[in-house]
Design a protein around this motif. Structure first.
Motif, mmCIF file in Angstrom:
data_model
loop_
_atom_site.group_PDB
_atom_site.id
_atom_site.type_symbol
_atom_site.label_atom_id
_atom_site.label_comp_id
_atom_site.label_asym_id
_atom_site.label_seq_id
_atom_site.Cartn_x
_atom_site.Cartn_y
_atom_site.Cartn_z
ATOM 1 N N GLY A 290 0.783 -1.228 0.000
ATOM 2 C CA GLY A 290 0.000 0.000 0.000
ATOM 3 C C GLY A 290 0.814 1.276 0.000
ATOM 4 O O GLY A 290 0.352 2.300 -0.498
ATOM 5 N N SER A 291 2.013 1.268 0.575
ATOM 6 C CA SER A 291 2.853 2.472 0.609
ATOM 7 C C SER A 291 4.285 2.089 0.969
ATOM 8 O O SER A 291 4.546 0.978 1.445
ATOM 9 C CB SER A 291 2.323 3.474 1.638
ATOM 10 O OG SER A 291 2.464 2.943 2.959
ATOM 11 N N VAL A 292 5.197 3.037 0.745
ATOM 12 C CA VAL A 292 6.604 2.798 1.091
ATOM 13 C C VAL A 292 6.754 2.617 2.595
ATOM 14 O O VAL A 292 7.499 1.750 3.066
ATOM 15 C CB VAL A 292 7.488 3.966 0.605
ATOM 16 C CG1 VAL A 292 8.928 3.800 1.109
ATOM 17 C CG2 VAL A 292 7.479 4.064 -0.918
ATOM 18 N N SER A 293 6.020 3.439 3.364
ATOM 19 C CA SER A 293 6.112 3.342 4.827
ATOM 20 C C SER A 293 5.644 1.974 5.323
ATOM 21 O O SER A 293 6.197 1.421 6.274
ATOM 22 C CB SER A 293 5.293 4.458 5.488
ATOM 23 O OG SER A 293 3.924 4.352 5.135
ATOM 24 N N ASN A 294 4.628 1.423 4.662
ATOM 25 C CA ASN A 294 4.153 0.085 5.045
ATOM 26 C C ASN A 294 5.196 -0.982 4.729
ATOM 27 O O ASN A 294 5.323 -1.970 5.464
ATOM 28 C CB ASN A 294 2.844 -0.242 4.320
ATOM 29 C CG ASN A 294 1.674 0.538 4.868
ATOM 30 O OD1 ASN A 294 1.741 1.094 5.964
ATOM 31 N ND2 ASN A 294 0.587 0.604 4.097
ATOM 32 N N VAL A 295 5.910 -0.787 3.642
ATOM 33 C CA VAL A 295 6.996 -1.722 3.297
ATOM 34 C C VAL A 295 8.087 -1.669 4.365
ATOM 35 O O VAL A 295 8.576 -2.701 4.829
ATOM 36 C CB VAL A 295 7.592 -1.392 1.912
ATOM 37 C CG1 VAL A 295 8.844 -2.246 1.650
ATOM 38 C CG2 VAL A 295 6.567 -1.620 0.816
ATOM 39 N N LEU A 296 8.444 -0.448 4.779
ATOM 40 C CA LEU A 296 9.517 -0.275 5.759
ATOM 41 C C LEU A 296 9.146 -0.833 7.127
ATOM 42 O O LEU A 296 10.030 -1.192 7.918
ATOM 43 C CB LEU A 296 9.868 1.213 5.879
ATOM 44 C CG LEU A 296 10.488 1.859 4.639
ATOM 45 C CD1 LEU A 296 10.680 3.358 4.851
ATOM 46 C CD2 LEU A 296 11.823 1.209 4.292
ATOM 47 N N THR A 297 7.854 -0.898 7.409
ATOM 48 C CA THR A 297 7.414 -1.379 8.731
ATOM 49 C C THR A 297 6.798 -2.777 8.668
ATOM 50 O O THR A 297 6.226 -3.245 9.646
ATOM 51 C CB THR A 297 6.386 -0.413 9.334
ATOM 52 O OG1 THR A 297 5.273 -0.266 8.436
ATOM 53 C CG2 THR A 297 7.011 0.956 9.593
#
Length: 435
Positions: free
Chosen positions: A137-144
């Motif tokens: 869904g988003s880059v931040s979701n990938v990072l977390t």
């Protein structure tokens, strides 16, 4: 007692390498000292991990087979000293090579190759990341996402063209290291493949790839020193002033950096960045299992071994087999985790040294023959590399990276590593032929 016997036997193999070289870290010497180091450190910090006589016998046989292959090639080339074959294999015109690589048009060509490969690698990593962004869904979701990234790897279908582009990453890094050996200069485009590998590592919640790069930089310093000595005609150096001693000194920094990356990778996977003692201890425990679990798991594997059909490359070259559509690859090569500790039943791993992959593919006799072939091949390139042949040095960086990982696994399972052993060598040879 078993540790002592294994160290003595491997030490004898290390000493036998003096039969054909003044260098301590010939391919045989480096293979022997790698296993000596791993086994000695395992005795110090992981003595509860399994270690069996059966495994020791096989380790020594396989490593000795590598030595025999290197010795046979040395004796053959020494006997055929005036043959056309030897002149073709052994010919190194260092003075002419240096003149070629000093030319401005050659430097421009070399830089252009690095820019193209680095840019492709960087572009490929961004496209790769995009598929994970769509999934989460988003880059931040990938990072977390943490451990969820590992599961997503099985579900996300990356197009073949993107996977093909990403295969160039390690080749780009090898050529950068060769460029640095030749010119001792940093260029901005050197960063592209390293950033690419960092993106890949974060996206996969992995750390092995970046640790491999650190080791390649580490081994590059060894060959850089040899190249410097050859081109400056320094002559024979004492051990303290030689490349081996400098390599040993820098190994302590390597271990520190690798430990930091490993602990950081564990934090990324667990999404716990509290830096408390429990998290750091957990990371160091995982680091211990990664370094010494392969040897212990190989012992467990031998105890539970049941004859099965040979894989004929399915385990040793798993990514290549998947790319060619021969066999579907599984994440981590092996899905079965085996116990490694006699004290803690919860400690297990799915890495079993390179020798399990070879044995599952070719059997014990086939592994002996494979190690002999690798030893013979290594001698051909080593004798040219120590004379300053830059293409052979590129190959030796990859070979020594493979050797270093044998107590863990065979990195030939990664197609990008196989390509990095061939493509840089071919490109450097093509540059020399053209100019």
């Amino acid at each position: 007692m078993l540790y002592f016997i294994s160290l003595i036997l491997l030490g004898l193999i290390f000493l036998l390498r003096k039969l054909f070289s003044n260098y301590y870290f010939t391919p045989t010497g480096f293979l022997a000292i790698t296993w000596i180091t791993f086994i000695f450190l395992k005795f110090l910090v992981a003595s509860d991990y399994y270690f069996s006589l059966h495994a020791v016998v096989l380790f020594v046989i396989f490593i000795f087979s590598f030595f025999i292959g290197e010795l046979f090639m040395f004796l053959y080339l020494s006997k055929e000293r005036n043959s056309i074959i030897l002149q073709f294999i052994d010919k190194v015109n260092l003075e002419a090579d240096l003149e070629i690589f000093k030319q401005k048009k050659v430097i421009r060509t070399f830089n252009l190759i690095l820019i193209v490969l680095g840019s492709l690698s960087f572009l490929g990593s961004l496209l790769y990341l995009q598929y994970f962004v769509r999934y989460f869904g988003s880059v931040s979701n990938v990072l977390t996402a943490g451990w969820a990234l590992r599961g997503a790897l099985e579900e996300i279908n990356i197009p073949l063209i993107i996977r093909a582009i990403l295969l160039l990453g390690y080749s780009s890094i090898i050529l950068i290291l060769v460029h640095f050996i030749l010119y001792n200069k940093f260029r901005w485009f050197f960063l592209l493949p390293f950033i690419s590998m960092l993106i890949m590592g974060i996206t996969q919640a992995g750390r092995a790839g970046f640790m491999m790069i650190l080791f390649q930089i580490f081994i590059m310093s060894f060959w850089r020193q040899i190249f410097k000595n050859v081109t400056s005609e320094t002559g024979k150096l004492s051990f303290v002033k030689g490349p081996e001693y400098k390599m040993i000194k820098s190994s302590f920094r390597l271990v520190l950096f690798v430990a930091i990356i490993f602990v950081g990778g564990d934090m990324l996977r667990s999404q716990d960045f509290s830096f408390n003692s429990e998290i750091i201890e957990q990371g160091l425990t995982s680091f211990k299992a990664y370094l010494f679990g392969g040897i212990a798991a190989f012992c467990t594997y031998l105890n539970e071994y049941r004859f099965q059909d040979l894989g004929w490359g399915r385990f040793s070259f798993s990514s290549l087999y998947e790319l060619l559509g021969i066999h579907k690859n599984t994440l981590g090569i092996y899905v079965n985790y085996l116990r490694i500790s006699s004290v803690d039943p919860n400690e297990d791993t799915n890495i079993f040294t390179a020798f399990r992959q070879f044995m599952d593919d070719f059997g014990i006799v086939g592994t002996v023959l494979l190690m002999m072939i690798l030893g013979a091949l290594s001698n051909v390139f080593f004798r040219k590399a120590v004379k300053g042949d830059i293409a052979s040095i590129a190959f030796m960086i990859v070979l020594y990276t493979f050797i270093f990982h044998t107590p863990l696994l065979s990195i030939t399972a990664h197609t990008s590593v196989l390509i990095s052993a061939i493509l840089p060598y071919v490109l450097i040879k093509m540059i020399k032929i053209k100019y």
